[in-house]
Write an enzyme that holds these catalytic residues in place. Structure first.
Site, mmCIF file in Angstrom:
data_model
loop_
_atom_site.group_PDB
_atom_site.id
_atom_site.type_symbol
_atom_site.label_atom_id
_atom_site.label_comp_id
_atom_site.label_asym_id
_atom_site.label_seq_id
_atom_site.Cartn_x
_atom_site.Cartn_y
_atom_site.Cartn_z
ATOM 1 N N LYS A 72 0.825 -1.213 0.000
ATOM 2 C CA LYS A 72 0.000 0.000 0.000
ATOM 3 C C LYS A 72 0.865 1.271 0.000
ATOM 4 C CE LYS A 72 -3.961 -2.264 2.256
ATOM 5 N NZ LYS A 72 -5.015 -2.130 3.310
ATOM 6 N N TYR A 117 -12.300 -2.644 -3.801
ATOM 7 C CA TYR A 117 -12.817 -2.791 -2.437
ATOM 8 C C TYR A 117 -14.349 -2.753 -2.394
ATOM 9 C CZ TYR A 117 -8.307 -2.590 0.026
ATOM 10 O OH TYR A 117 -7.067 -2.875 0.542
ATOM 11 N N ASN A 140 -2.020 0.320 6.703
ATOM 12 C CA ASN A 140 -1.544 -0.950 7.257
ATOM 13 C C ASN A 140 -0.698 -1.766 6.285
ATOM 14 O OD1 ASN A 140 -3.573 -1.905 5.630
ATOM 15 N ND2 ASN A 140 -4.740 -2.912 7.246
ATOM 16 N N HIS A 180 -2.122 -5.439 1.483
ATOM 17 C CA HIS A 180 -3.375 -6.162 1.267
ATOM 18 C C HIS A 180 -3.038 -7.601 0.896
ATOM 19 C CE1 HIS A 180 -7.305 -7.334 -0.255
ATOM 20 N NE2 HIS A 180 -6.633 -7.934 -1.219
ATOM 21 N N GLU A 238 -9.444 -11.081 -7.387
ATOM 22 C CA GLU A 238 -8.474 -9.993 -7.228
ATOM 23 C C GLU A 238 -7.282 -10.137 -8.184
ATOM 24 O OE1 GLU A 238 -7.661 -9.925 -3.023
ATOM 25 O OE2 GLU A 238 -9.661 -9.162 -2.555
#
Ligand code: DAT
Ligand code: MG
Length: 142
Positions: A11, A51, A114, A117, A128
């Site tokens: 990320k 998402y 965070n 993913h 995905e």
């Protein structure tokens, strides 16, 4: 256990920290092969689509804003039990709750920022991986 593929994203926070190489080393040391990869600046539409399962959640707009705040590194990982192995390497969503030595314990700042993913099931992994990569872009070495 079968060879699986899973979708991983480093990320914007971890890309900004220059941590791509350290995170890749964790994948490779734990039997996950990088079989496709691209650095991208996600558009709002791409982040919202990726998402979509979270679109009713109160944090959705912040999540989309964060995921479009800078470049991400997207990769397909392949290996025995790759989906669960990647989730174990990542640690819990909230880095305060993540086990010591996990990617999120070591690189994440908050529940939002965070670091990584990872797909959470074989169904989400298939969706995905296909969201980001054509079949011909995946260099399977399984
Ligand atoms: P994970 O990324 O561990 O699969 P998830 O699918 O539940 O976690 O949520 C997707 C992302 O949404 C997560 O990585 C960060 C964000 N998020 C989840 N819960 C949140 C919360 N309570 N507040 C802010 N962001 C949250
Ligand atoms: Mg998830």
């Amino acid at each position: 256990m079968a060879v699986e593929r899973t979708l991983s994203i480093i990320k914007p926070d971890a890309v900004a920290k220059n941590a791509i190489g350290e995170i890749y080393a964790r994948f490779e040391k734990n039997g996950l092969r990088i079989v496709a990869a691209k650095m991208m600046q996600l558009s709002q539409a791409q982040a919202e689509g990726f998402y979509a399962e979270h679109k009713e959640r109160p944090f959705f707009n912040d999540l989309v804003g964060f995921m479009t705040s800078g470049p991400v590194m997207v990769q397909a990982l392949e290996g025995e039990n790759a989906i669960a192995t990647n989730r174990e390497l990542m640690g819990a969503t909230d880095p305060q709750k993540a086990d010591a030595g996990t990617i999120r314990a070591d690189f994440a700042q908050s529940v939002e920022a965070n670091a990584v993913h990872g797909s959470d099931s074989s169904e989400s992994a298939a969706r995905e991986v296909a969201f980001f990569f054509e079949d011909g872009e995946i260099c399977s070495r399984g």
